[in-house]
Design a protein around this motif. Structure first.
Motif, PDB file in Angstrom:
ATOM      1  N   UNK A   1     -27.470 -28.243  36.070  1.00 13.93           N
ATOM      2  CA  UNK A   1     -27.660 -27.036  36.860  1.00 13.93           C
ATOM      3  C   UNK A   1     -28.329 -27.318  38.191  1.00 13.93           C
ATOM      4  N   UNK A   2     -29.356 -28.166  38.183  1.00 11.09           N
ATOM      5  CA  UNK A   2     -30.070 -28.503  39.411  1.00 11.09           C
ATOM      6  C   UNK A   2     -29.189 -29.349  40.333  1.00 11.09           C
ATOM      7  N   UNK A   3     -28.438 -30.273  39.761  1.00 14.44           N
ATOM      8  CA  UNK A   3     -27.576 -31.121  40.582  1.00 14.44           C
ATOM      9  C   UNK A   3     -26.456 -30.307  41.231  1.00 14.44           C
ATOM     10  N   UNK A   4     -25.928 -29.310  40.505  1.00 13.84           N
ATOM     11  CA  UNK A   4     -24.884 -28.455  41.083  1.00 13.84           C
ATOM     12  C   UNK A   4     -25.425 -27.681  42.278  1.00 13.84           C
ATOM     13  N   UNK A   5     -26.650 -27.172  42.166  1.00 13.72           N
ATOM     14  CA  UNK A   5     -27.262 -26.434  43.276  1.00 13.72           C
ATOM     15  C   UNK A   5     -27.501 -27.358  44.465  1.00 13.72           C
ATOM     16  N   UNK A   6     -27.963 -28.573  44.195  1.00 10.81           N
ATOM     17  CA  UNK A   6     -28.197 -29.551  45.269  1.00 10.81           C
ATOM     18  C   UNK A   6     -26.898 -29.883  46.002  1.00 10.81           C
ATOM     19  N   UNK A   7     -25.801 -30.059  45.261  1.00 12.00           N
ATOM     20  CA  UNK A   7     -24.532 -30.458  45.864  1.00 12.00           C
ATOM     21  C   UNK A   7     -23.927 -29.365  46.732  1.00 12.00           C
ATOM     22  N   UNK A   8     -24.347 -28.122  46.562  1.00 22.49           N
ATOM     23  CA  UNK A   8     -23.825 -27.033  47.378  1.00 22.49           C
ATOM     24  C   UNK A   8     -24.110 -27.247  48.861  1.00 22.49           C
TER      25      UNK A   8
END
Length: 282
Positions: free
Chosen positions: A208-215
């Motif tokens: 979840x955190x990595x998906x937000x970072x990749x945005x």
């Protein structure tokens, strides 16, 4: 080499970032090959210049679009006694890159095949990820279409091994978001960017955190490593066993197979699960 001898097919692992990761064997084989099949001939010439290797071979392109047709041509070279050196842009030919069809064709003709081992983004990302390395699987690129991607990830939701994926930077955020949805936002993962290069970066954390970072946008060559599914505790309660069998039946399994699978998954005799099903239905 005499005309009745077959050449050797050489699959060569190219550096994934730093040219000086190429082995001495790679340099020698590149210099001595009769034919070089390269995914990108311009990148091949650049790599040879960086390594100080003078190319004396016939050079042909060998990429996804012409892989099938070119394989037959290259087998002809091998059968006529020429050594064929296969190199992709980075890493090992055949691993999400052209190579497989040529190996199959060469083996069918009893042509010798050898590998020059070396750099691999798969194993490099795996060992740097901080996730378990004792058992892992390589899943390559996920499907581009959202529906197909979600289906693939759903099928991997119970995979216990650490999983390694390749991904394009412009699709990374969508893929990580889909992974979080199918595998859980708390599932541990690592995004490995520009491995072995100057701007190498490894981001570790929950999906979840990595998906937000990749945005925010990510550049470079990307390899994603995801932890396998945690081992589920065994079920012993008769009611829960019967419910698990019912769920698998609802998913399409015959009752006999569902009972056998639930018994195996929970290390129980099939009779115990059968009795739980009978009691629940009684």
């Amino acid at each position: 080499m005499t005309s009745n001898e077959k050449g050797t097919l050489i699959l060569a692992a190219a550096p994934i970032g730093r040219p000086d990761d190429a082995s001495d064997r790679f340099r020698s084989a590149l210099r001595d090959a009769d034919v070089i099949a390269a995914e990108d001939t311009r990148r091949l010439r650049r790599l040879a210049a960086d390594l100080g290797v003078e190319l004396n071979a016939k050079i042909v392109s060998y990429y996804d679009a012409n892989e099938r047709a070119r394989a037959q041509e290259l087998v002809g070279d091998l059968l006529s006694g020429r050594d064929v050196f296969v190199v992709t842009d980075a890493g090992l030919p055949g691993v999400s890159d052209p190579g497989y069809r040529l190996v199959v064709a060469a083996v069918d003709q009893d042509v010798p095949v050898t590998v020059l081992p070396g750099p691999s983004a798969v194993t490099t990302a795996l060992v740097i990820s901080g996730l378990p390395t004792d058992r892992f699987c390589f899943e390559g690129f996920l499907p581009r279409k959202p529906g197909e991607r979600s289906s693939r990830l759903e099928s991997l939701s119970t995979e216990p091994r650490t999983m390694v994926f390749f991904e394009a930077p412009h699709r990374l955020a969508a893929s990580l978001g889909a992974m979080a949805g199918a595998l859980g936002t708390d599932r541990r993962a690592a995004v490995c960017r520009e491995l072995t290069k100057t701007y190498e970066e490894v981001r570790r954390g929950p999906l979840g955190e990595l998906a937000a970072w990749a945005e925010e946008g990510v550049r470079g060559e990307i390899t994603v490593v995801v932890a396998g599914a945690p081992e589920r505790p065994a079920i012993s309660d008769p009611g829960e066993l019967a419910a698990e069998v019912a769920a698998r039946e609802a998913a399409g399994l015959p009752r006999k197979q569902a009972i056998a699978d639930v018994a195996k998954d929970n290390h129980l005799p099939k009779r115990v699960v059968y009795d739980a099903v009978v009691a629940a239905r009684g």
